[in-house]
Write an enzyme that holds these catalytic residues in place. Structure first.
Site, mmCIF file in Angstrom:
data_model
loop_
_atom_site.group_PDB
_atom_site.id
_atom_site.type_symbol
_atom_site.label_atom_id
_atom_site.label_comp_id
_atom_site.label_asym_id
_atom_site.label_seq_id
_atom_site.Cartn_x
_atom_site.Cartn_y
_atom_site.Cartn_z
ATOM 1 N N ASN A 8 0.874 -1.176 0.000
ATOM 2 C CA ASN A 8 0.000 0.000 0.000
ATOM 3 C C ASN A 8 0.909 1.223 0.000
ATOM 4 O O ASN A 8 1.434 1.623 1.037
ATOM 5 C CB ASN A 8 -0.905 -0.023 1.232
ATOM 6 N N ARG A 68 -2.652 -2.001 -3.502
ATOM 7 C CA ARG A 68 -3.849 -1.189 -3.317
ATOM 8 C C ARG A 68 -3.769 0.034 -4.228
ATOM 9 O O ARG A 68 -2.772 0.759 -4.229
ATOM 10 C CB ARG A 68 -3.967 -0.713 -1.871
ATOM 11 N N HIS A 157 -13.375 2.532 -0.201
ATOM 12 C CA HIS A 157 -13.318 1.527 0.880
ATOM 13 C C HIS A 157 -13.883 0.188 0.412
ATOM 14 O O HIS A 157 -14.375 -0.609 1.216
ATOM 15 C CB HIS A 157 -14.090 1.987 2.130
ATOM 16 N N LEU A 186 -16.034 3.125 9.777
ATOM 17 C CA LEU A 186 -15.820 4.380 10.489
ATOM 18 C C LEU A 186 -14.381 4.455 10.989
ATOM 19 O O LEU A 186 -14.017 3.822 11.987
ATOM 20 C CB LEU A 186 -16.795 4.501 11.671
ATOM 21 N N GLY A 189 -11.149 8.270 7.795
ATOM 22 C CA GLY A 189 -12.032 8.335 6.642
ATOM 23 C C GLY A 189 -13.215 7.429 6.933
ATOM 24 O O GLY A 189 -13.058 6.396 7.600
ATOM 25 N N ARG A 218 -12.454 15.676 6.857
ATOM 26 C CA ARG A 218 -13.225 15.907 5.639
ATOM 27 C C ARG A 218 -14.673 16.228 5.979
ATOM 28 O O ARG A 218 -15.255 15.649 6.886
ATOM 29 C CB ARG A 218 -13.164 14.684 4.720
ATOM 30 N N GLU A 361 -8.200 -5.336 5.305
ATOM 31 C CA GLU A 361 -8.051 -5.010 3.898
ATOM 32 C C GLU A 361 -6.856 -5.714 3.273
ATOM 33 O O GLU A 361 -6.879 -6.073 2.092
ATOM 34 C CB GLU A 361 -7.954 -3.497 3.733
#
Length: 374
Positions: A8, A68, A157, A186, A189, A218, A361
């Site tokens: 990543n 990723r 996501h 949650l 991001g 954000r 992930e």
């Protein structure tokens, strides 16, 4: 022991993990930071990859490398073996993710240079959401202009939403095809997805990861005319508006702190500004839950995941408070139980299963990489 090397690559970091395919567990992992920064010992991503591979040493049977990539646009909708042409495609999507795709691509190029004999697979955050209907992904602006510039909802996501929704089916002992699930990812991001039978039908993030829920820094959803107003009245240019929405909004903009733990601690100590920020955060989540139940036509499970979702029992309880009329109940004792395992936080016999499932992930990337390359 056959392993998948998961990479990543960020603009100034490389996060990596070796995943053993047989056990689906990490063998090791780590993070190289300050890549390309002044004074750093790691001048670029190629040097970072060389350093990682040197630290790994011998004895690891790496079968493939999974990367990723944040934005696949409409071009990449599934795990894709990387070729020179695929690299050019990822590069061409940089306008849709200028902070992410170029950095992801640097990692891919460095890894292909360091490990040229191995298959490399790009796993796109947007791919899981390619099943959205035109009604769900279309913005109501001039259609020709939108098509020319790739303006539509893509969602993000995706690896997390896919992994968690599938784990929910396993945990519940039910066929994935039978489940109507809302996944709340949650973290700093944050996004929510409505998943019907394992298929994403709605998600909160849009053309970029800015739309949707309130996040650490954000804004999430905002009237687009606010930007016009701030440009005209406050004199903010496009770069300043970009910084405002992505770096100085969300919990940070509302409370002065972008870390949920600190905001909640302040609220618990009577800070009214912090509590007001949390009220906005919760309200936005509840609005999406209601809308997504309508889109799904019912609900079997709500799943909390990622750093905030997995660890913040007070937030989970307050987000779902008052939704009992929808069959959504939270067991106080189960909700307070700290665990790294998948678990119920709803009472036995509740019409809607409320779950906490840790996301993974890296494992999802490893699985998809193996399926595409081996």
């Amino acid at each position: 022991m056959t392993q998948i090397f998961v990479v990543n690559s960020g603009s100034s970091s490389i996060k990596y993990q070796l995943v053993d395919l047989a056990t689906e567990r990490p063998v090791l992992g780590g993070l190289v930071e300050r890549v390309g920064e002044p004074g750093s010992d790691v001048p670029d991503h190629a040097a970072g990859l060389r350093s990682i591979l040197h630290d790994l040493g011998n004895g690891h049977e790496i079968a493939a490398v999974g990367h990723r990539v944040v934005h696949g646009g409409a071009l990449f909708t599934e795990p894709t073996v990387v070729t020179d042409e695929v690299e050019r495609g990822i590069e061409g999507l940089a306008a849709l993710a200028p902070l992410h795709n170029p950095a992801n691509l640097q990692g891919i190029r460095a890894a292909r240079l360091a490990l040229p004999e191995l298959p490399h697979v790009a796993i796109f955050d947007t791919a899981f959401h390619h099943t959205l209907s035109p009604a769900a992904y279309t913005y109501a602006i001039d259609r020709d202009l939108a098509a020319q510039h790739g303006v539509r909802r893509y969602g993000f996501h995706g690896t997390s939403h896919k992994f968690v929704s599938e784990q929910a089916a396993v945990f519940l002992g039910r066929p994935l095809a039978s489940l109507k699930t809302i996944v709340l990812h949650l973290g700093n991001g944050a996004s929510v997805a409505a998943i019907d039978g394992g298929v994403s039908i709605e998600t909160s993030m849009g053309m970029t990861p800015l739309e949707g829920l309130v996040m650490g820094t954000r804004s999430g959803d905002i009237d687009a005319a606010v930007l016009i107003h701030l440009h005209r009245q406050a004199g903010l240019d496009f770069d300043e508006l970009d910084q405002l929405l992505n770096r100085r909004s969300g919990l940070l903009g509302l409370s002065g702190n972008g870390d949920m733990r600190d905001v909640q601690a302040a609220a618990s100590n009577g800070d009214e500004v912090a509590e007001a920020a949390l009220a906005v955060y919760r309200h936005r989540i509840r609005r999406y839950i209601g809308a997504y139940i309508a889109h799904l036509g019912g609900l079997d499970a709500i799943v909390f995941t990622a750093g905030v979702g997995e660890n913040n029992s007070l937030l989970r309880r307050r987000v779902l408070a008052g939704l009992e009329f929808l069959g959504i109940h939270v067991d106080p004792d189960r909700n307070e139980l700290a665990s790294r395992e998948a678990r119920f936080i709803s009472p036995d016999g509740s019409p809607v299963a409320v779950l906490v499932i840790p996301t993974n992930e890296e494992l999802e990337i490893a699985r998809q990489t193996a399926a595409a390359a081996l």
